[in-house]
Design an enzyme around this catalytic site. Sequence first.
Site, PDB file in Angstrom:
ATOM      1  NE  ARG A  70      22.898  29.541  37.901  1.00  0.00           N
ATOM      2  CZ  ARG A  70      22.113  28.741  37.185  1.00  0.00           C
ATOM      3  NH1 ARG A  70      20.807  28.947  37.169  1.00  0.00           N
ATOM      4  NH2 ARG A  70      22.597  27.753  36.476  1.00  0.00           N
ATOM      5  CE1 TYR A 123      36.540  38.807  56.161  1.00  0.00           C
ATOM      6  CE2 TYR A 123      36.119  37.240  54.391  1.00  0.00           C
ATOM      7  CZ  TYR A 123      35.677  37.972  55.481  1.00  0.00           C
ATOM      8  OH  TYR A 123      34.381  37.870  55.894  1.00  0.00           O
ATOM      9  CG  ASP A 195      41.094  40.050  48.773  1.00  0.00           C
ATOM     10  OD1 ASP A 195      40.915  41.269  48.588  1.00  0.00           O
ATOM     11  OD2 ASP A 195      40.330  39.341  49.460  1.00  0.00           O
ATOM     12  CE  LYS A 220      34.251  44.344  53.836  1.00  0.00           C
ATOM     13  NZ  LYS A 220      34.246  43.087  53.187  1.00  0.00           N
TER      14      LYS A 220
HETATM   15  C1  LIG Z   1      40.265  41.551  52.214  1.00  0.00           C
HETATM   16  C2  LIG Z   1      38.881  40.984  52.168  1.00  0.00           C
HETATM   17  N1  LIG Z   1      38.564  40.118  51.198  1.00  0.00           N
HETATM   18  C3  LIG Z   1      37.341  39.564  51.125  1.00  0.00           C
HETATM   19  C4  LIG Z   1      36.370  39.875  52.036  1.00  0.00           C
HETATM   20  C5  LIG Z   1      35.023  39.217  51.933  1.00  0.00           C
HETATM   21  O1  LIG Z   1      34.128  40.106  51.356  1.00  0.00           O
HETATM   22  P1  LIG Z   1      32.528  39.951  51.449  1.00  0.00           P
HETATM   23  O2  LIG Z   1      32.143  40.273  52.851  1.00  0.00           O
HETATM   24  O3  LIG Z   1      32.042  40.920  50.423  1.00  0.00           O
HETATM   25  O4  LIG Z   1      32.215  38.543  51.109  1.00  0.00           O
HETATM   26  C6  LIG Z   1      36.650  40.777  53.055  1.00  0.00           C
HETATM   27  C7  LIG Z   1      35.620  41.115  54.056  1.00  0.00           C
HETATM   28  O5  LIG Z   1      35.880  41.762  55.052  1.00  0.00           O
HETATM   29  C8  LIG Z   1      37.944  41.351  53.123  1.00  0.00           C
HETATM   30  O6  LIG Z   1      38.283  42.226  54.091  1.00  0.00           O
END
Ligand SMILES: Cc1ncc(COP(=O)(O)O)c(C=O)c1O
Length: 410
Positions: A70, A123, A195, A220
């Site tokens: 972990r 997101y 992000d 992604k």
């Molecule tokens: C820009 C962005 N950040 C974070 C996430 C969250 O990712 P996860 O589904 O791997 O938790 C997403 C999911 O679509 C996303 O599009």
Amino acid sequence: MSNAFTTHPLPATAGAETRSLDAGLIIDPSTGAIAPNVSMSVNNALAPGDGAFSADGVADLADLPYLYARWTNPTVRQLEQRLAALEGAEDALATATGMAAIAGTLLTFLKAGDHLVVSDVCYAGAVELTQRVLPDLGIAVTPVNMARLDAVAAAIRPNTRVIHCESPVNPILRIVDIAAVSALAHQAGAVLTIDSTFATPVATRPLSLGADLVIHSLTKFINGHGDVLGGAVIGRRALVAKIRGRAGVYLGATLSAQSAWLILRGIDTLYPRMRTICESAGAVATFLETHPEVEQVVYPGLVSHPQHELAARQMTVFGGMIGFRTRDPKAAAARLAERLRIVHYAFSLGHQRSLVVLLDTAEMMASTFRLSGEALEDYRAFASDGLFRLSIGLETAADILADLDQALTP
Ligand SMILES: Cc1ncc(COP(=O)(O)O)c(C=O)c1O
């Protein structure tokens, strides 16, 4: 054995693509295996004198021997080194999901009484976490359109500790001037987290523009095959070490070794995949602009994108995400869901297969964004009543075009 960086030495002149294949590579000393081993062991034998370790008070858990998965794991650590190299950073922490990376980061740098400035569009999970969960913990949150720098400056307070945004933002592909927001964050002594899931390190290097931490949903484009969840936060070693202590040890956000191995495999083809995806995305966006059913196309690479100049400054390629609007979006969505044969009508993005879904503006406002006034007008300038979010995959571009064409045409 220490789990600190033990990277295979590369010449200083090695290019980004070479680093993306090589960084973190550890040739197995017992077998000479070059591909990473999946290290499934939860615990590792300690050498005499290693003693018992408590996470509490250790500056950087990555300096300790592997002792419990972990905290750190050899396969996950190879992925972290690869991710750090991709972003030109000192270190990275891999997490179970992109959301775990976002939550782990925010919960490391924010406590009751602190203030967060967050992009009013990003997101959905990040919006809901910051606007619904963090306030319950006594953290004040101001959502702001990060493309309006005056609004960002006005939102900052003496207790602002973090500014969090995306570029391009999910789902409307608005661009944030990372260098300008980073100057505002640093004047205020706040940490800027970007992000960069939509851009990928192939398109944008937020750290080189002044961001403190880059976050990715590895689920992604970085893994790229739609078969594993993962996340990462990448940046200066001291910042990453703090998040590792909290997110890994106390929040349990750790990535599994099997997932890390799959993502390492995905990264091996990140550059060629993104080259193909971006080239196809440019062709599809250009085609959609001429389609009689399409009213507007949002793609940072098109000169019609309202921030195309900024995108061209900040992105070396324009990514695999396209937004488009049609006449009667609900009817168009029904046709796409029924008729598409190559593109899938589905949520998510950044896979080898192209995916498209309608994000109805009224539904998005009711479920997530809750924008009004100028902020809603700003959103509608990109999405109007609804935006189709199209994630380009690795199919032949002409096949994607033909499939969209036959499904869009009434
Ligand atoms: C820009 C962005 N950040 C974070 C996430 C969250 O990712 P996860 O589904 O791997 O938790 C997403 C999911 O679509 C996303 O599009």
